[in-house]
Each structure stands twice: as structure tokens, then as C-alpha cells.
Design an enzyme around this catalytic site. Structure first.
Site, PDB file in Angstrom:
ATOM      1  N   LYS A   1      -9.874   2.904  -2.036  1.00 60.48           N
ATOM      2  CA  LYS A   1      -9.998   2.181  -0.767  1.00 60.48           C
ATOM      3  C   LYS A   1     -11.387   2.345  -0.155  1.00 60.48           C
ATOM      4  CE  LYS A   1      -7.287   1.781   3.552  1.00 60.48           C
ATOM      5  NZ  LYS A   1      -6.037   2.257   4.193  1.00 60.48           N
TER       6      LYS A   1
ATOM      7  N   CYS B   1      -5.747  -2.736   2.087  1.00 63.70           N
ATOM      8  CA  CYS B   1      -5.341  -2.670   3.490  1.00 63.70           C
ATOM      9  C   CYS B   1      -6.479  -2.962   4.466  1.00 63.70           C
ATOM     10  CB  CYS B   1      -4.696  -1.318   3.783  1.00 63.70           C
ATOM     11  SG  CYS B   1      -3.766  -1.335   5.359  1.00 63.70           S
TER      12      CYS B   1
ATOM     13  N   GLU C   1       0.828  -1.203   0.000  1.00 66.26           N
ATOM     14  CA  GLU C   1       0.000   0.000   0.000  1.00 66.26           C
ATOM     15  C   GLU C   1       0.869   1.262   0.000  1.00 66.26           C
ATOM     16  OE1 GLU C   1      -3.729   1.908   2.558  1.00 66.26           O
ATOM     17  OE2 GLU C   1      -2.202   0.704   3.577  1.00 66.26           O
TER      18      GLU C   1
END
Length: 379
Positions: free
Chosen positions: A199, A236, A122
Site C-alpha cells: 500500500k 484503499c 482490503e
């Protein structure tokens, strides 16, 4: 960059050092499902790894049985984990270019190993400054997903090595009032930007209150058709959310990447479980990638947990691995060292496991409008 006290290199090293023979084999069977065959690493890749101080591990996932009517769908996946290279007090451009230079060496090694798809950790081109609560200078790293310097760098590598690249960046949406997003860009092996995913889940826990910089993404759960299979990215913190993994499977993913930046006190006991569980319950391959080391920043910052101000986010523990839908997984890369994990897999295993377990979500829900249709950007 100040390093902490001596870190454990890896769980595997501890086991190999302290357990021997049949006991070790039995522990690994229970931990990893089965012992995977290793792949030969070419001498050219070994020389690069020795020269530039990174490790290479290489494994092969098999299938349950040899099929009679379908040909194998063999893909080689590479996962790359790295430290930052320059101190965070150095000029931003120098920090980023030093990381570019470092990554280029590991991608070259991946190419020698025959990798078709490579994924980085990430926000790999930068220190993970997006929990310090300082807007400057860190917001200057933000860039276009389509035309920014990181995407241009990756496009060159993709064309050079005929490799799909999964690249996580801090995106600045210049056509949307300069909004920032935590975005992963999918670049085809021809160098074309296939698409991007923003994200879905933003942490607000301890040091990691990333909403000071970017908010939840607006791209849903896209799946991208590449020459080497259908891939998706669960960025993540999204790995803590089972429905996030579920929707990528419903939308047709065959491999789901989880580029991460996470530290030992926050998540290490969960790390080896979550992506592996997702592979089992959703019937696809998963890849978990984490950065390595301690990143120390010029100024102190505080958190919402009552701890005193500090200048680092604690230890990024690496340990990148891949998991298969049959419950098997590779050993992890080192907790302390840059590395390349190469995994050869047959995508036919996904269907074989689904036929056996019947875990998949029925596609009939599409017709009822309960789930969005697959968002393919065809290669």
C-alpha cells in the site's frame, strides 16, 4: 457483532422504489452513463447465493464499435464483498477460518459464472482491527505473502477454478526485521504467486491512523501480466491520490483494482466518483471493492478527532462496483449484504477510448527518465 440502526440497502433500491418508468431510466443514464446489459447467472450460482445468503449481480461492458483487425479480448471479473463471520473476541484462527469458509462459497459461485479474475476487499481474512491502536492480538494475523495460510488457501482456489486471485493481507516481512505491510498478493490461475504490491498511501485521519501498524509501501506502481490481461492494485486510501492511479496507467495496467475498507461518514460521497474518474482519465477499467457491516472490538479505542472512546469503526457500506474508460459503470452491490459482482468486459475498449479522447500520458516520457519503466512479472 452489533448492527447499527437499519441501513439503506442501496442507492439503486431507493431509486427503484421511488422512481418509475422514463424518469428512472433517465436518472440511471445520467448516473451510470448508460444502462448495461445484464448477464445470465447460472442456476448453480443462484442456489449457492440463496443457501448462503449473498447477492449476485452480473453485467456486460461492450465496446464502442466492432473492430475489423483485432479479435475481442473478453475477460470476466468478479468482485467479492463480505462481512466478518465471527465475533472479534473469538480465537484468531477461528475468525480467519470462518472467513475462509465464507469466501470459498462466493468464489465457487464466481467460478460457476465463468469469472477469470477475482478480487477481495482490503485485508479480507481478518476484522479491520488495524485502526484500534492495539498491537495485540491483531499483529498475530500478519503472515508471509508468499507462503502464509491465506496465500496457500488462495492458491488452492486458483488452481481449482483456473482463476487469478487478487488477495489483500497483512504481510510480515520475515527477511526485513519482521516489518508489517498492507500488501496485496497476485496469484495466477495456475496457483503461482506472480507478485505483490504494498500500500502506497497510509491514512492518518479520524479512526484510520493505520501507521500504528504499517507504513508506506516500497513497491512503487507495479503492473502484473496475467493470462487474462495486465492488472494493478491501488489499495484503499490510494484512491484519493490521482497520481497513484496515473502511474498504474503509465505502467500499462488494463484493469486496476481498489480493494478497500472504508466507512460511511468518512468517504461514502466520494466512493462512486473516485474509481470511475480514474477509469475515465487513465483509459482503463477500475474495480472498487469495500467490506460490509459494523465490526465491534472487545476494548474501546480513541481517535484524534475529539470523539469519545468507542468499540467500532462505524459502518462499512459495501457498494462495490466496476467502471469503464468510457465513463459507464455498473450499479453497486448492496450496502448491507455480502455479494458477488460479475462483469464481462472487452479490454479492447481501453484502446478505443484512448484513440477517441487522447487522454493518455505519452510514453515518450520514459526515454526522458521521468517515469519508471513497467514492472511486469510475466506470466
Amino acid at each position: 457483532m452489533a448492527e447499527p440502526t437499519k441501513q439503506t440497502e442501496s442507492l439503486e433500491k431507493l431509486l427503484d422504489k421511488n422512481v418509475k418508468g422514463e424518469d428512472l431510466a433517465e436518472i440511471k443514464r445520467i448516473l451510470y452513463g448508460k444502462e448495461l446489459p445484464t448477464l445470465d447467472v447460472p442456476e448453480s450460482a443462484k442456489k449457492l447465493a440463496a443457501k448462503y445468503n449473498f447477492e449476485i449481480q452480473a453485467y456486460q461492458f461492450g465496446t464502442i464499435f466492432e473492430e475489423q483487425l483485432r479479435t475481442p479480448r473478453i475477460v470476466r471479473v468478479g468482485l467479492i464483498q463480505t462481512h466478518i463471520v465471527r465475533p472479534t473476541s473469538d480465537p484468531l484462527k477461528e475468525q480467519r477460518e470462518a472467513i475462509f469458509d465464507r469466501i470459498a462459497k462466493l468464489v465457487e459461485a464466481a467460478a460457476y459464472c465463468g469469472v477469470n479474475i477475482v478480487c477481495f476487499q482490503e485485508l479480507w481474512p481478518y476484522p479491520f482491527a488495524f485502526a484500534t491502536r492495539e498491537k495485540q492480538p491483531w499483529c498475530e494475523f500478519a503472515e508471509s505473502a508468499e507462503h502464509g495460510p491465506t496465500t496457500q488457501f488462495c492458491q488452492k482456489l486458483a488452481r481449482q477454478y483456473n482463476m487469478v486471485i487478487v488477495s489483500s493481507i497483512l504481510e510480515r516481512a520475515e527477511n526485513l526485521e519482521d516489518i508489517l505491510w498492507n500488501t496485496t498478493v497476485i496469484i495466477s490461475n495456475s496457483g503461482r504467486v506472480i507478485g505483490k504490491h504494498r500500500k502506497n498511501h497510509i491514512p492518518r485521519i479520524g479512526d484510520f491512523n493505520e501507521s500504528h501498524y504499517y507504513m508506506e509501501g516500497d513497491t512503487g506502481h507495479p503492473v502484473f501480466q496475467t493470462q487474462f490481461g495486465r492488472i494493478a492494485v491501488n489499495i484503499c486510501f490510494g484512491r484519493h491520490h490521482p497520481l497513484n492511479w496515473l502511474m498504474f496507467g503509465v505502467n500499462g495496467a488494463e484493469i486496476v483494482f481498489n480493494p478497500s475498507a472504508t466507512v460511511a461518514p468518512l468517504s461514502e460521497p466520494l466512493w462512486g466518483i473516485e474509481a470511475r474518474n480514474a477509469a475515465i482519465t487513465n483509459g482503463y477499467f477500475t474495480a472498487a471493492i469495500n467490506r460490509v457491516g459494523v465490526e465491534t472490538f472487545p476494548n474501546q479505542f480513541s481517535t484524534g478527532d475529539g470523539n469519545p472512546p468507542h468499540r467500532d469503526l462505524k459502518y462499512f457500506y459495501g457498494s462495490s462496483y466496476m467502471a469503464a474508460p468510457d465513463g459507464s459503470r455498473t450499479p453497486g452491490l448492496s450496502r448491507v449484504k455480502d455479494g458477488l459482482l460479475v462483469t464481462e468486459l472487452d479490454l479492447n475498449l481501453n484502446r478505443q477510448v484512448r484513440d477517441y479522447t487522447c487522454f493518455q500520458v505519452s510514453k515518450q516520457y520514459y526515454s526522458n527518465g521521468l517515469f519508471p519503466k513497467t514492472n511486469f512479472d510475466l506470466y
